[in-house]
Design a protein around this motif. Sequence first.
Motif, PDB file in Angstrom:
ATOM      1  N   MET A   1      46.060  50.887  37.520  1.00 34.13           N
ATOM      2  CA  MET A   1      45.525  50.620  38.870  1.00 34.13           C
ATOM      3  C   MET A   1      46.506  51.098  39.935  1.00 34.13           C
ATOM      4  SD  MET A   1      44.141  47.081  40.481  1.00 34.13           S
ATOM      5  CE  MET A   1      44.585  46.423  38.884  1.00 34.13           C
ATOM      6  N   PHE A   6      45.296  47.705  44.392  1.00 39.78           N
ATOM      7  CA  PHE A   6      45.724  46.357  44.025  1.00 39.78           C
ATOM      8  C   PHE A   6      45.841  45.462  45.256  1.00 39.78           C
ATOM      9  CE2 PHE A   6      49.602  43.692  43.795  1.00 39.78           C
ATOM     10  CZ  PHE A   6      49.196  42.769  42.850  1.00 39.78           C
ATOM     11  N   LYS A   7      46.556  45.973  46.249  1.00 41.01           N
ATOM     12  CA  LYS A   7      46.734  45.180  47.480  1.00 41.01           C
ATOM     13  C   LYS A   7      45.397  44.912  48.149  1.00 41.01           C
ATOM     14  CE  LYS A   7      51.374  45.240  48.617  1.00 41.01           C
ATOM     15  NZ  LYS A   7      52.310  44.858  49.644  1.00 41.01           N
ATOM     16  N   LYS A   9      42.513  44.678  46.914  1.00 37.44           N
ATOM     17  CA  LYS A   9      41.722  43.700  46.172  1.00 37.44           C
ATOM     18  C   LYS A   9      42.231  42.282  46.409  1.00 37.44           C
ATOM     19  CE  LYS A   9      38.986  43.875  42.099  1.00 37.44           C
ATOM     20  NZ  LYS A   9      38.499  44.840  41.111  1.00 37.44           N
ATOM     21  N   VAL A  10      43.526  42.080  46.220  1.00 34.93           N
ATOM     22  CA  VAL A  10      44.089  40.734  46.350  1.00 34.93           C
ATOM     23  C   VAL A  10      43.941  40.193  47.766  1.00 34.93           C
ATOM     24  CG1 VAL A  10      46.199  39.387  46.248  1.00 34.93           C
ATOM     25  CG2 VAL A  10      45.700  41.031  44.446  1.00 34.93           C
ATOM     26  N   PHE A  11      44.342  40.991  48.743  1.00 31.06           N
ATOM     27  CA  PHE A  11      44.262  40.504  50.117  1.00 31.06           C
ATOM     28  C   PHE A  11      42.817  40.392  50.575  1.00 31.06           C
ATOM     29  CE2 PHE A  11      48.711  41.526  49.916  1.00 31.06           C
ATOM     30  CZ  PHE A  11      49.301  40.607  50.756  1.00 31.06           C
ATOM     31  N   GLU A  13      40.315  39.440  48.653  1.00 35.34           N
ATOM     32  CA  GLU A  13      39.826  38.171  48.114  1.00 35.34           C
ATOM     33  C   GLU A  13      40.317  36.995  48.958  1.00 35.34           C
ATOM     34  OE1 GLU A  13      38.017  37.318  45.324  1.00 35.34           O
ATOM     35  OE2 GLU A  13      37.539  39.407  44.841  1.00 35.34           O
TER      36      GLU A  13
ATOM     37  N   GLU B 102      39.176  36.194  40.120  1.00 38.89           N
ATOM     38  CA  GLU B 102      39.347  37.622  40.370  1.00 38.89           C
ATOM     39  C   GLU B 102      40.800  37.976  40.715  1.00 38.89           C
ATOM     40  OE1 GLU B 102      37.009  39.506  39.740  1.00 38.89           O
ATOM     41  OE2 GLU B 102      37.816  41.427  40.462  1.00 38.89           O
ATOM     42  N   ILE B 103      41.453  37.106  41.453  1.00 43.05           N
ATOM     43  CA  ILE B 103      42.838  37.374  41.839  1.00 43.05           C
ATOM     44  C   ILE B 103      43.756  37.339  40.631  1.00 43.05           C
ATOM     45  CG2 ILE B 103      44.825  36.433  43.086  1.00 43.05           C
ATOM     46  CD1 ILE B 103      43.135  35.797  45.359  1.00 43.05           C
ATOM     47  N   THR B 106      43.245  40.461  38.525  1.00 39.35           N
ATOM     48  CA  THR B 106      43.857  41.632  39.153  1.00 39.35           C
ATOM     49  C   THR B 106      45.370  41.611  38.974  1.00 39.35           C
ATOM     50  OG1 THR B 106      42.121  41.544  40.824  1.00 39.35           O
ATOM     51  CG2 THR B 106      43.999  42.947  41.289  1.00 39.35           C
ATOM     52  N   LEU B 107      45.958  40.434  39.185  1.00 36.59           N
ATOM     53  CA  LEU B 107      47.403  40.288  39.063  1.00 36.59           C
ATOM     54  C   LEU B 107      47.857  40.605  37.643  1.00 36.59           C
ATOM     55  CD1 LEU B 107      48.772  39.202  41.679  1.00 36.59           C
ATOM     56  CD2 LEU B 107      49.421  37.201  40.359  1.00 36.59           C
ATOM     57  N   ASP B 109      46.265  42.339  35.293  1.00 37.50           N
ATOM     58  CA  ASP B 109      46.044  43.756  35.013  1.00 37.50           C
ATOM     59  C   ASP B 109      47.218  44.579  35.505  1.00 37.50           C
ATOM     60  OD1 ASP B 109      43.643  43.096  34.005  1.00 37.50           O
ATOM     61  OD2 ASP B 109      42.426  44.244  35.426  1.00 37.50           O
ATOM     62  N   PHE B 110      47.576  44.341  36.760  1.00 37.88           N
ATOM     63  CA  PHE B 110      48.613  45.147  37.377  1.00 37.88           C
ATOM     64  C   PHE B 110      49.961  44.940  36.690  1.00 37.88           C
ATOM     65  CE2 PHE B 110      51.775  46.229  40.560  1.00 37.88           C
ATOM     66  CZ  PHE B 110      51.305  47.451  40.995  1.00 37.88           C
ATOM     67  N   PRO B 181      54.561  37.145  45.681  1.00 42.63           N
ATOM     68  CA  PRO B 181      53.837  37.389  44.431  1.00 42.63           C
ATOM     69  C   PRO B 181      52.930  38.619  44.486  1.00 42.63           C
ATOM     70  CG  PRO B 181      53.016  35.413  45.535  1.00 42.63           C
ATOM     71  CD  PRO B 181      54.230  35.841  46.276  1.00 42.63           C
ATOM     72  N   PHE B 182      52.563  39.067  45.689  1.00 44.54           N
ATOM     73  CA  PHE B 182      51.667  40.214  45.781  1.00 44.54           C
ATOM     74  C   PHE B 182      52.416  41.481  46.175  1.00 44.54           C
ATOM     75  CE2 PHE B 182      48.736  36.697  47.336  1.00 44.54           C
ATOM     76  CZ  PHE B 182      48.435  36.319  46.031  1.00 44.54           C
TER      77      PHE B 182
END
Lengths: 222, 222
Positions: A1, A6-7, A9-11, A13, B102-103, B106-107, B109-110, B181-182
């Motif tokens: 990814m 990645f960013k 998606k997380v932000f 959500e 979902e978060i 994603t985390l 996976d990355f 964390p992100f």
Amino acid sequence: MEKKEFKAKVFGELAGLAKALAHPFRLQIIDLLAQSSRTVEEIAAQLNLSMANASQHLQILKGVNLVHVRKEGHYAHYYLADAKVVAVWQSLRELGMERLAEIERTLNDFRSQKHSFQAVTIDELLLKMEQDNVVILDVRPEKEFRAGHIPGALSIPIDQLLNRIAGLPLGREVVVYCRGPFCVYADEAVELLQNQGVPACRLEEGFPDWKSRQLPFHAIPD
Amino acid sequence: MEKKEFKAKVFGELAGLAKALAHPFRLQIIDLLAQSSRTVEEIAAQLNLSMANASQHLQILKGVNLVHVRKEGHYAHYYLADAKVVAVWQSLRELGMERLAEIERTLNDFRSQKHSFQAVTIDELLLKMEQDNVVILDVRPEKEFRAGHIPGALSIPIDQLLNRIAGLPLGREVVVYCRGPFCVYADEAVELLQNQGVPACRLEEGFPDWKSRQLPFHAIPD
DNA sequence: AATCTATTCAATGGATTCATTGATTAATTG
DNA sequence: CAATTAATCAATGAATCCATTGAATAGATT
């Protein structure tokens, strides 16, 4: 990814989560559900919403997993998914009280009108409790009292207070609490008590704040 | 003032606050400003936004008093108005990590892609620090390190890491930290270190989390 | 089965949010 | 003083949010 993906998606959500909080009615719903579960009808009535509208707001909260539903008969009981929901609501509240002058002004205006400016914090109440010279009064509806209350508190829902004022123990200071800093029950109770010559003040915070501070509490199962 | 009017006002203001948080870019801006102040240009570059767009988002945050501006020359330095802003952001983050599957997916996976699945929490790091058998590595840009860092941490910005890897003290475990964390810097650093045969893991949280837990930190004034 | 009731669904228009674009401001430099 | 640069402003259309309305669903009661 990809890093960027990645960013995003997380932000994305998390922004969706914030969006679910970004409506006055939905914040009020959370504030209510922090007391105890409720049906759609009850929520609609409390907030003066149409059923359809209340239902829609609840769908939005459910969509981001902030609330769950338990269906019983043909009632849908909504409740908060997690104590962390209350935690976010509290920190948002605190931020608002600190950063938005408008809120503090509104709060002061309202309280001075109700003659209940001086409020006691949870920490101050704890001190008074140690010295055992305080009557704690819970003026929320009975259901919420049963769902959880400060140990030793007396339950007199606000709409019964005038009739039952004589039954209050004498000679000790009365501290009234309700749902939280934006709940008006305690203010109304203090006004009423003071008019009847009973010295009283309100607790600044509400029961959910007591609970989320990990302080002991009582609950009365059905 | 009417009871209804009061509630509408207070909850309306707070919803406005939540609305200001309800956009992916604005959350990223807060995450960035939690490290150190920044100009509009820097923010626009970091997030790949046009200057006008970045400026607009900052206006929105300023409008609800979440950020302040300090003008110097023809630069506008934006910074967070209050530590409570970070507190709200953190509790929103935690709620999201708990409630939004979902978060977490994603985390995971990355991280598995970066070979840095096992992360250490602040509590675990504190234990290791007591036993003095750990090298703490801050891979954020120098400015952020200067604005505040974990005491004893080494500063090697991620883009210099490959060249300076030889200078690392040997024989001790390396724990890398970054913005939070992100933030992907720590993941990239761990991947790089492991590829070079240096055992390393990342700190789950970032410096702002360390700071907001009231742990001691160092800052280097200009 | 027919009715009733709490809730949800679907569709509608009005309001708000958003990114983009080009113009404007205000401080600095040549 | 003209030119440059960082930032803001203003206007635009596309997308999204919101409350209302009336219809649909599904469990309970008769």
